[in-house]
Motif scaffolding. Structure first.
Motif, mmCIF file in Angstrom:
data_model
loop_
_atom_site.group_PDB
_atom_site.id
_atom_site.type_symbol
_atom_site.label_atom_id
_atom_site.label_comp_id
_atom_site.label_asym_id
_atom_site.label_seq_id
_atom_site.Cartn_x
_atom_site.Cartn_y
_atom_site.Cartn_z
ATOM 1 N N GLY A 118 48.475 0.147 -29.469
ATOM 2 C CA GLY A 118 47.515 -0.884 -29.087
ATOM 3 C C GLY A 118 46.221 -0.276 -28.594
ATOM 4 N N ASN A 119 46.328 0.766 -27.756
ATOM 5 C CA ASN A 119 45.125 1.416 -27.245
ATOM 6 C C ASN A 119 44.388 2.182 -28.337
ATOM 7 O OD1 ASN A 119 45.550 0.405 -24.697
ATOM 8 N ND2 ASN A 119 46.592 2.225 -23.937
ATOM 9 N N LEU A 120 45.139 2.778 -29.283
ATOM 10 C CA LEU A 120 44.471 3.455 -30.394
ATOM 11 C C LEU A 120 43.692 2.445 -31.232
ATOM 12 C CD1 LEU A 120 43.970 6.057 -32.027
ATOM 13 C CD2 LEU A 120 45.986 5.470 -33.381
ATOM 14 N N CYS A 121 44.269 1.264 -31.457
ATOM 15 C CA CYS A 121 43.557 0.245 -32.228
ATOM 16 C C CYS A 121 42.327 -0.263 -31.493
ATOM 17 C CB CYS A 121 44.504 -0.909 -32.575
ATOM 18 S SG CYS A 121 45.720 -0.485 -33.839
ATOM 19 N N ARG A 122 42.409 -0.381 -30.184
ATOM 20 C CA ARG A 122 41.219 -0.787 -29.424
ATOM 21 C C ARG A 122 40.106 0.249 -29.592
ATOM 22 N NH1 ARG A 122 45.732 -2.224 -25.950
ATOM 23 N NH2 ARG A 122 45.828 -4.500 -25.771
ATOM 24 N N TRP A 123 40.482 1.508 -29.572
ATOM 25 C CA TRP A 123 39.499 2.575 -29.763
ATOM 26 C C TRP A 123 38.951 2.561 -31.190
ATOM 27 C CZ3 TRP A 123 39.612 6.918 -32.989
ATOM 28 C CH2 TRP A 123 38.633 7.890 -32.737
ATOM 29 N N LEU A 124 39.812 2.378 -32.183
ATOM 30 C CA LEU A 124 39.343 2.297 -33.571
ATOM 31 C C LEU A 124 38.379 1.128 -33.756
ATOM 32 C CD1 LEU A 124 42.626 3.049 -35.565
ATOM 33 C CD2 LEU A 124 40.534 4.439 -35.586
ATOM 34 N N ALA A 125 38.660 0.013 -33.069
ATOM 35 C CA ALA A 125 37.758 -1.142 -33.168
ATOM 36 C C ALA A 125 36.379 -0.801 -32.601
ATOM 37 C CB ALA A 125 38.362 -2.336 -32.430
#
Length: 548
Positions: A118-125
């Motif tokens: 979830g945190n990796l996806c927030r960063w990718l966003a």
């Protein structure tokens, strides 16, 4: 109905690793090719990461391709795998640790990282937005749009503000048409639009049926003296006597540990409850010695697409591509799907930019993607792993494990034949009267818990005055057929207490508690009559996972 419309070059459905990697790569490659692209990502969760659930161990190969300077950019990837262990549990207290030399090579995790997806996806966003991508969280893609030739030309987002009976409320806002030259579907496992597209364009012809597992995960806060950053534990065996699957425990950042159970959904005993099996697992001393005195922070569940290359549908169709777990790119041998999902998104972006830069008029089917995919390390990895899961199902954990050891450690995954599993998961249940009823222990409130307290920790929320998003094709079937034949297994395979048989005035009634739903999709997959259809509720509804 008259709907507002917006037009983009590319619309991406789903802000998971596949969708966001594709969005970032599109903007990078477009800039290199001198193209100006309009790209948007729609995400049904209230925020990016809200619906993301994974173990998670990350192979950084695709991340490093996308952002070679990922560390300097501050990617939330910190805890490298250190101590890597595999166990076979033989009972409530017993088990053996497998020597590393006897573990199939794909299961070794040195060089990988323990992360929150979830945190990796927030960063990718964040990276995608900096590159110029428009991201719309809280908007559920309801259905695909087709043009006059039958090609995909975008999506319709779901209406907001409908009452339970389908009538508009005062705050009603009709869904929008998001039209695109190309649409990428990266909805995650068992995507409802992906299901429609696979059927409409016959993408799964000559393939094994897709297979799934249900992953149940909890996040715990441990006392510092019990936390061992970088420790990875995998295993199988107890408590799964009547199902295939395995468990995991990952010691990640900030004295937190992820623990969970993966249950393959081709099990036969309708009395089995994956949720209860997960609660029972934590009582084993191998895991309980880490968890005692800790605090459970979060709970979640999600289907896992695990058929691998044997079940992978064709990913191309006119005007669109199917990516990541929406197609089924997870590598079951490695128990990893993040890097493969990201790579599928990267390959899609590269194909799109080449097509757009060439300016080929009317090029709607991205046939170049098939060759690009087959030339990639992603295809080679999936091909090497194609027999891993079928061997476990065909021969069991011990003989199947030996088969996989020989195949991977000695032959490099290059056996000249392919094992198959051609029975769909929903068709495997045996009538309840012919199966052993499983009596699960009551939760102790320290290591094991009930469904409702678990759903509370998923932070799930749905406006109860909206149409039920769990649709029964035949509302009478659960009581008429599933209850007498299987004792209505939805009561047990659902990990969130959504489905119940309740008695009113002496008469049974099938009750759907839709507000409990954590969007795991187990019901859409395992219902033996395929009578339950998961559809997206109002945008922003569902779980809101922190750090999962």
């Amino acid at each position: 109905m008259q709907r507002e419309s917006m037009e983009f070059d590319v619309v991406i459905v789903g802000a998971g690793p596949a969708g966001l990697a594709s969005a970032c790569r599109l903007m990078q490659q477009a800039a290199d090719a001198g193209l100006t692209l309009s790209v948007c990502v729609v995400e049904k969760g209230a925020e990016v990461g809200a619906h993301i659930l994974s173990g998670a161990l990350l192979d950084i190969r695709a991340l490093a391709e996308l952002f070679p300077d990922w560390q300097a950019r501050g990617a939330p990837v910190h805890t490298a795998v250190g101590d890597d262990r595999v166990y076979m549990l033989t009972g409530q207290t017993g088990g053996i640790e497998l020597p590393p030399a006897l573990v199939p090579s794909p299961m070794h995790n040195q060089g990988n990282y323990i992360i929150s997806l979830g945190n990796l996806c927030r960063w990718l966003a964040e990276q995608a937005e900096q590159l110029g991508v428009a991201i719309f969280p809280g908007f559920a893609a309801q259905a695909p749009l087709y043009d006059d030739q039958g090609s995909v030309c975008g999506i319709i987002t779901g209406d907001m503000g409908l009452a339970a009976d389908g009538t508009p409320k005062l705050n009603h806002v009709p869904g929008m048409e998001l039209r695109a030259r190309y649409t990428l579907f990266a909805e995650g496992s068992r995507g409802h639009i992906g299901k429609e597209l696979i059927s409409r364009f016959k993408l799964d012809q000559a393939r094994d049926p897709q297979h799934y597992a249900l992953g149940i995960k909890e996040l715990w806060q441990l006392a510092p003296e019990r936390h061992k950053p970088g420790l990875v534990i995998h295993g199988s065996g107890w408590p799964l006597k009547e199902a295939q699957g395995g468990f995991f425990m990952y010691h990640g950042d900030d004295n937190q540990v992820s623990v969970g159970l993966i249950v393959d959904l081709d099990y036969t005993n309708p009395w089995l409850s994956p949720f209860e099996e997960c609660q029972r697992l934590k009582q084993h001393p191998l895991l309980s010695r880490h968890l005692y005195g800790g605090k459970r922070l979060a709970f979640g569940a999600r289907a896992i697409t695990k058929g691998g290359l044997n079940s992978l549908p064709r990913m191309t169709m006119p005007g669109a591509l199917l990516l990541g777990c929406d197609a089924g790119t997870l590598d079951g041998a490695r128990i990893k799907g993040i890097h493969t999902a990201m790579k599928s998104g990267i390959l899609a972006a590269d194909t799109l930019v080449r097509t757009l830069a060439a300016g080929i008029p009317g090029a709607r089917t991205l046939t170049d993607f098939d060759a690009t995919f087959k030339d990639s390390w992603l295809y080679k990895e999936l091909k090497q792993s194609r027999n891993f899961i079928p061997a476990l199902h065909k021969f069991g954990p011990w003989l199947g494990g030996a088969f996989n050891y020989l195949n991977h450690n000695l032959l490099g995954g290059k056996l000249p034949f392919t094992l198959h599993n051609r029975i769909p998961d929903h068709a495997t249940l045996t009538p309840a009267a012919r199966c052993r009823k499983i009596d699960y222990p009551r939760p102790d409130g320290q290591l094991s818990f009930d469904r409702l307290s678990s759903v509370y920790l998923a932070n799930t929320g749905h406006d109860e005055d909206q149409p039920c998003h769990l649709v029964l094709t035949d509302p009478a079937l659960p009581l008429r057929d599933s209850l007498p034949r299987y004792q209505e297994p939805a009561q047990r395979y659902c990990p969130a207490g959504v489905y119940e048989i309740v008695t009113t005035d002496g008469e049974p009634r099938f009750q759907i508690n839709a507000a409990n739903c954590v969007h795991c999709k187990a019901c859409d997959i395992k219902d033996p009559a395929q009578n339950i259809r998961w559809t997206p509720p109002e945008g922003g509804s569902g779980p809101n996972y922190p750090n999962m």
